[in-house]
Design a protein around this motif. Structure first.
Motif, PDB file in Angstrom:
ATOM      1  N   PRO A 162       1.035  -1.163   0.027  1.00 42.58           N
ATOM      2  CA  PRO A 162       0.061   0.035  -0.508  1.00 42.58           C
ATOM      3  C   PRO A 162       0.735   1.424  -0.300  1.00 42.58           C
ATOM      4  O   PRO A 162       1.947   1.100   0.893  1.00 42.58           O
ATOM      5  CB  PRO A 162      -1.079  -0.007   1.467  1.00 42.58           C
ATOM      6  CG  PRO A 162      -0.926  -1.716   1.721  1.00 42.58           C
ATOM      7  CD  PRO A 162       0.428  -1.934   1.353  1.00 42.58           C
ATOM      8  N   GLY A 163       0.153   2.285  -0.929  1.00 42.55           N
ATOM      9  CA  GLY A 163       1.725   3.487  -1.677  1.00 42.55           C
ATOM     10  C   GLY A 163       2.458   3.098  -2.473  1.00 42.55           C
ATOM     11  O   GLY A 163       3.164   4.426  -2.051  1.00 42.55           O
ATOM     12  N   ASP A 164       2.680   2.557  -2.362  1.00 40.61           N
ATOM     13  CA  ASP A 164       3.901   2.396  -3.294  1.00 40.61           C
ATOM     14  C   ASP A 164       3.513   2.597  -4.237  1.00 40.61           C
ATOM     15  O   ASP A 164       2.177   2.365  -5.311  1.00 40.61           O
ATOM     16  CB  ASP A 164       4.501   0.864  -3.697  1.00 40.61           C
ATOM     17  CG  ASP A 164       4.953  -0.044  -2.454  1.00 40.61           C
ATOM     18  OD1 ASP A 164       5.566   1.096  -1.655  1.00 40.61           O
ATOM     19  OD2 ASP A 164       5.564  -1.104  -3.174  1.00 40.61           O
ATOM     20  N   PHE A 165       4.727   2.637  -5.659  1.00 41.74           N
ATOM     21  CA  PHE A 165       4.090   3.597  -7.443  1.00 41.74           C
ATOM     22  C   PHE A 165       5.202   2.492  -7.657  1.00 41.74           C
ATOM     23  O   PHE A 165       5.938   3.634  -7.759  1.00 41.74           O
ATOM     24  CB  PHE A 165       4.875   5.421  -7.211  1.00 41.74           C
ATOM     25  CG  PHE A 165       4.074   5.603  -8.072  1.00 41.74           C
ATOM     26  CD1 PHE A 165       3.516   4.997  -9.434  1.00 41.74           C
ATOM     27  CD2 PHE A 165       3.829   6.467  -9.073  1.00 41.74           C
ATOM     28  CE1 PHE A 165       2.966   5.171 -10.776  1.00 41.74           C
ATOM     29  CE2 PHE A 165       3.952   7.093 -10.280  1.00 41.74           C
ATOM     30  CZ  PHE A 165       3.200   6.563 -11.270  1.00 41.74           C
ATOM     31  N   VAL A 166       4.841   1.904  -8.648  1.00 42.75           N
ATOM     32  CA  VAL A 166       5.173   0.980  -9.011  1.00 42.75           C
ATOM     33  C   VAL A 166       5.511   0.878 -10.729  1.00 42.75           C
ATOM     34  O   VAL A 166       4.304   0.456 -11.324  1.00 42.75           O
ATOM     35  CB  VAL A 166       5.187  -0.807  -8.406  1.00 42.75           C
ATOM     36  CG1 VAL A 166       6.835  -1.876  -9.295  1.00 42.75           C
ATOM     37  CG2 VAL A 166       6.266  -0.763  -7.092  1.00 42.75           C
ATOM     38  N   ALA A 167       6.644   0.830 -11.743  1.00 44.93           N
ATOM     39  CA  ALA A 167       6.418   1.207 -12.616  1.00 44.93           C
ATOM     40  C   ALA A 167       7.141  -0.480 -13.020  1.00 44.93           C
ATOM     41  O   ALA A 167       8.147  -1.103 -12.690  1.00 44.93           O
ATOM     42  CB  ALA A 167       6.952   2.909 -13.559  1.00 44.93           C
ATOM     43  N   PHE A 185      10.793   7.298 -14.403  1.00 53.45           N
ATOM     44  CA  PHE A 185      11.164   7.985 -13.633  1.00 53.45           C
ATOM     45  C   PHE A 185      10.434   8.071 -12.407  1.00 53.45           C
ATOM     46  O   PHE A 185      10.676   8.603 -11.317  1.00 53.45           O
ATOM     47  CB  PHE A 185      11.994   8.523 -13.904  1.00 53.45           C
ATOM     48  CG  PHE A 185      13.463   9.372 -13.352  1.00 53.45           C
ATOM     49  CD1 PHE A 185      13.951   8.134 -12.889  1.00 53.45           C
ATOM     50  CD2 PHE A 185      13.146  10.467 -12.347  1.00 53.45           C
ATOM     51  CE1 PHE A 185      15.116   9.259 -12.061  1.00 53.45           C
ATOM     52  CE2 PHE A 185      14.326  10.930 -12.668  1.00 53.45           C
ATOM     53  CZ  PHE A 185      15.091  10.360 -12.003  1.00 53.45           C
ATOM     54  N   PHE A 186       9.569   8.769 -12.301  1.00 54.87           N
ATOM     55  CA  PHE A 186       7.700   9.354 -11.583  1.00 54.87           C
ATOM     56  C   PHE A 186       7.642   7.769 -10.442  1.00 54.87           C
ATOM     57  O   PHE A 186       7.465   8.918  -9.586  1.00 54.87           O
ATOM     58  CB  PHE A 186       6.933   9.497 -12.213  1.00 54.87           C
ATOM     59  CG  PHE A 186       6.976  11.656 -13.139  1.00 54.87           C
ATOM     60  CD1 PHE A 186       6.512  11.948 -12.213  1.00 54.87           C
ATOM     61  CD2 PHE A 186       6.992  11.526 -14.415  1.00 54.87           C
ATOM     62  CE1 PHE A 186       6.784  13.321 -12.801  1.00 54.87           C
ATOM     63  CE2 PHE A 186       7.142  12.010 -14.222  1.00 54.87           C
ATOM     64  CZ  PHE A 186       7.640  13.649 -14.105  1.00 54.87           C
TER      65      PHE A 186
END
Length: 257
Positions: A39-44, A213-214
């Motif tokens: 939860p709260g992760d931003f993964v590409a 990269f974001f």
């Protein structure tokens, strides 16, 4: 159907393989991939065309079944569910954002946002709709149909639709592909805010290093396998990040050959 305890990862992809039959040949589009998104992760997820990105996202969304392995969202295995249960679960707990927006042309912006709840016979609470409209800057187009919106406005409506059920996981498939660089950057900043402020988890598929990269973390796929995993904060620039991802993708190709 309840959601498991919050200590569970928002998404756990466990040794996932997806194969397709092409004549007499078996093609492994995704091979033994494991990814954890809290939860709260931003993964590409990044990689060239044919690396397995979209296939991975389709399996994670429950749109196609894996050949091997498991997909768990908030502790629940998607493929232990029936097709009907999985459809209801996806509608409630997974927000989907597509490159092509997939808005309904005959519906207004507000009606498009409401769609996931309307399909279940529910109405969007007025306070929640007002918050989404304000947060996404959509007051000007809430009563307009998609053909009178800009690309950026359509994409923000699509994000509102993905968020209206307050999902634990947002899946985005090349979400900036139809946007100019300014609106693409705004979209990525919106995802970052969702993670930081709401605790939502975002898994975003892209081929573009400047977009990846974001994200806090990027998983690089090559020929269906994880070739590399890195964190954006460890790089001084997009160019350095892109060069390292490309180098690991090339080394993944050499290892597979």
């Amino acid at each position: 159907m309840g959601i498991a305890a919050s200590s569970a990862p928002a998404l756990l992809v466990d040794r996932l393989t997806k194969s397709f039959q092409h004549g007499n040949e078996t093609i492994e589009a995704v091979k033994d991939v494991s990814i954890r998104v809290n939860p709260g992760d931003f993964v590409a997820v990044m990689g060239p065309s044919g690396s397995g990105k979209s296939t991975l996202l389709n399996v994670v969304a429950g749109l196609t079944a894996p050949t091997e392995g498991a997909v768990r969202i908030s502790g629940l295995n998607l493929f232990d569910m029936s097709d009907h249960e999985r459809t209801l679960f996806r509608r409630r707990h997974i927000g989907l954002v597509f490159q092509s927006f997939n808005l309904i042309p005959s519906l207004t912006g507000e009606e498009n946002i409401s769609l996931p709840l309307l399909l279940g016979g529910e109405k969007v609470p007025a306070e929640r709709m007002a918050t989404l409209i304000e947060r996404l800057g959509l007051d000007r187009v809430r009563s307009r149909r998609p053909d009178s919106m800009s690309g950026g406005e359509q994409q923000r409506v699509a994000i509102g639709r993905a968020l209206v059920t307050a999902p634990s996981l947002i899946l985005a498939d090349e979400p900036t592909g139809s946007l100019d660089s300014v609106n693409g950057r705004k979209l990525c900043e919106s995802f970052a805010r969702l993670c930081a402020e709401d605790g939502a988890a975002v898994l975003m598929v892209t081929h573009n290093p400047a977009v990846a990269f974001f994200a806090e973390r990027t998983v690089v796929l090559h020929d269906g396998r994880v070739a590399h995993e890195c964190r954006s904060k460890d790089y001084g620039s997009v160019q350095e990040f892109a060069g390292d991802c490309l180098a690991h993708s090339e080394s993944g190709r050499e290892a597979a050959s």
